[in-house]
Design a protein around this motif. Structure first.
Motif, mmCIF file in Angstrom:
data_model
loop_
_atom_site.group_PDB
_atom_site.id
_atom_site.type_symbol
_atom_site.label_atom_id
_atom_site.label_comp_id
_atom_site.label_asym_id
_atom_site.label_seq_id
_atom_site.Cartn_x
_atom_site.Cartn_y
_atom_site.Cartn_z
ATOM 1 N N ALA A 1 45.888 47.903 39.028
ATOM 2 C CA ALA A 1 44.945 47.356 39.875
ATOM 3 C C ALA A 1 43.712 46.362 39.172
ATOM 4 N N ALA A 2 43.326 47.425 38.208
ATOM 5 C CA ALA A 2 42.434 46.801 37.234
ATOM 6 C C ALA A 2 42.723 45.256 36.626
ATOM 7 N N VAL A 3 44.102 45.224 36.140
ATOM 8 C CA VAL A 3 44.280 44.150 35.739
ATOM 9 C C VAL A 3 44.642 43.172 36.774
ATOM 10 N N GLY A 4 45.120 43.392 37.767
ATOM 11 C CA GLY A 4 45.181 42.448 38.946
ATOM 12 C C GLY A 4 43.879 41.753 39.417
ATOM 13 N N VAL A 5 42.876 42.850 39.622
ATOM 14 C CA VAL A 5 41.392 42.364 40.037
ATOM 15 C C VAL A 5 40.850 41.398 38.909
ATOM 16 N N ALA A 6 41.132 41.534 37.603
ATOM 17 C CA ALA A 6 40.607 40.923 36.750
ATOM 18 C C ALA A 6 41.333 39.562 36.441
ATOM 19 N N ALA A 7 42.735 39.558 36.886
ATOM 20 C CA ALA A 7 43.266 38.358 36.521
ATOM 21 C C ALA A 7 42.881 37.550 37.944
ATOM 22 N N LEU A 8 42.744 38.018 39.184
ATOM 23 C CA LEU A 8 42.410 37.186 40.192
ATOM 24 C C LEU A 8 40.791 36.516 40.257
ATOM 25 N N ASP A 9 40.054 37.530 39.534
ATOM 26 C CA ASP A 9 38.700 37.101 39.130
ATOM 27 C C ASP A 9 38.484 35.931 38.307
ATOM 28 N N ARG A 10 39.368 36.021 37.290
ATOM 29 C CA ARG A 10 39.463 34.752 36.165
ATOM 30 C C ARG A 10 39.882 33.527 36.872
ATOM 31 N N VAL A 11 41.100 33.772 37.868
ATOM 32 C CA VAL A 11 41.450 32.545 38.666
ATOM 33 C C VAL A 11 40.623 31.805 39.503
ATOM 34 N N LYS A 12 39.869 32.860 40.253
ATOM 35 C CA LYS A 12 38.873 32.467 41.120
ATOM 36 C C LYS A 12 37.818 31.867 40.435
ATOM 37 N N GLY A 13 37.216 32.287 39.419
ATOM 38 C CA GLY A 13 36.315 31.881 38.560
ATOM 39 C C GLY A 13 36.253 30.435 38.324
ATOM 40 N N ARG A 14 37.467 29.947 37.789
ATOM 41 C CA ARG A 14 37.734 28.599 37.469
ATOM 42 C C ARG A 14 37.578 27.811 38.598
ATOM 43 N N ARG B 1 34.578 38.301 41.656
ATOM 44 C CA ARG B 1 34.192 37.129 42.744
ATOM 45 C C ARG B 1 35.429 37.170 44.058
ATOM 46 N N ILE B 2 36.139 38.321 44.097
ATOM 47 C CA ILE B 2 37.028 38.360 45.070
ATOM 48 C C ILE B 2 36.444 39.238 46.221
ATOM 49 N N GLY B 3 37.188 38.786 47.381
ATOM 50 C CA GLY B 3 36.804 39.596 48.519
ATOM 51 C C GLY B 3 37.594 40.921 48.716
ATOM 52 N N VAL B 4 37.234 41.493 49.789
ATOM 53 C CA VAL B 4 37.754 42.962 50.050
ATOM 54 C C VAL B 4 39.306 43.048 50.418
ATOM 55 N N LEU B 5 40.002 41.881 51.157
ATOM 56 C CA LEU B 5 41.116 41.635 51.336
ATOM 57 C C LEU B 5 42.084 41.647 50.201
ATOM 58 N N LEU B 6 41.545 40.669 49.446
ATOM 59 C CA LEU B 6 42.249 40.422 48.051
ATOM 60 C C LEU B 6 42.420 41.924 47.245
ATOM 61 N N THR B 7 41.316 42.566 47.006
ATOM 62 C CA THR B 7 41.127 43.894 46.529
ATOM 63 C C THR B 7 42.076 44.884 47.143
#
Length: 87
Positions: A73-86, A29-35
């Motif tokens: 990058a995978a760890v960063g994407v997963a971490a941001l996804d979890r933060v954004k999901g909350r 659930r993160i955007g292209v810019l964050l990716t």
């Protein structure tokens, strides 16, 4: 840093970010810019880490460095996804 270095960092960040996002299962659930930002940070940290481990600057493609960058990058994407999901 020259303009060519900045453009290269952005292109590498896009590639690393997208590859890192593909490694993470499910929908993020993160955007292209964050990716892209995660990819740029992962590329920079991964390059420094590979240089510290002595696996950077080999002949041909630096596969170990690339794997480190994609993993970060995978760890960063997963971490941001979890933060954004909350939120």
């Amino acid at each position: 840093m020259e303009i060519s270095g900045i453009i290269t960092a952005i292109v590498v960040g896009i590639v690393i970010g997208v590859l890192g996002r593909l490694v993470v299962p499910g929908r993020q659930r993160i955007g292209v810019l964050l990716t892209v930002l995660v990819g740029i940070v992962a590329a920079l940290i991964g390059t420094a880490l590979a240089a510290g481990l002595g696996v950077a600057n080999t002949k041909g493609i630096d596969w170990i460095e690339l794997i480190i960058q994609i993993g970060l990058a995978a760890v960063g994407v997963a971490a941001l996804d979890r933060v954004k999901g909350r939120g």
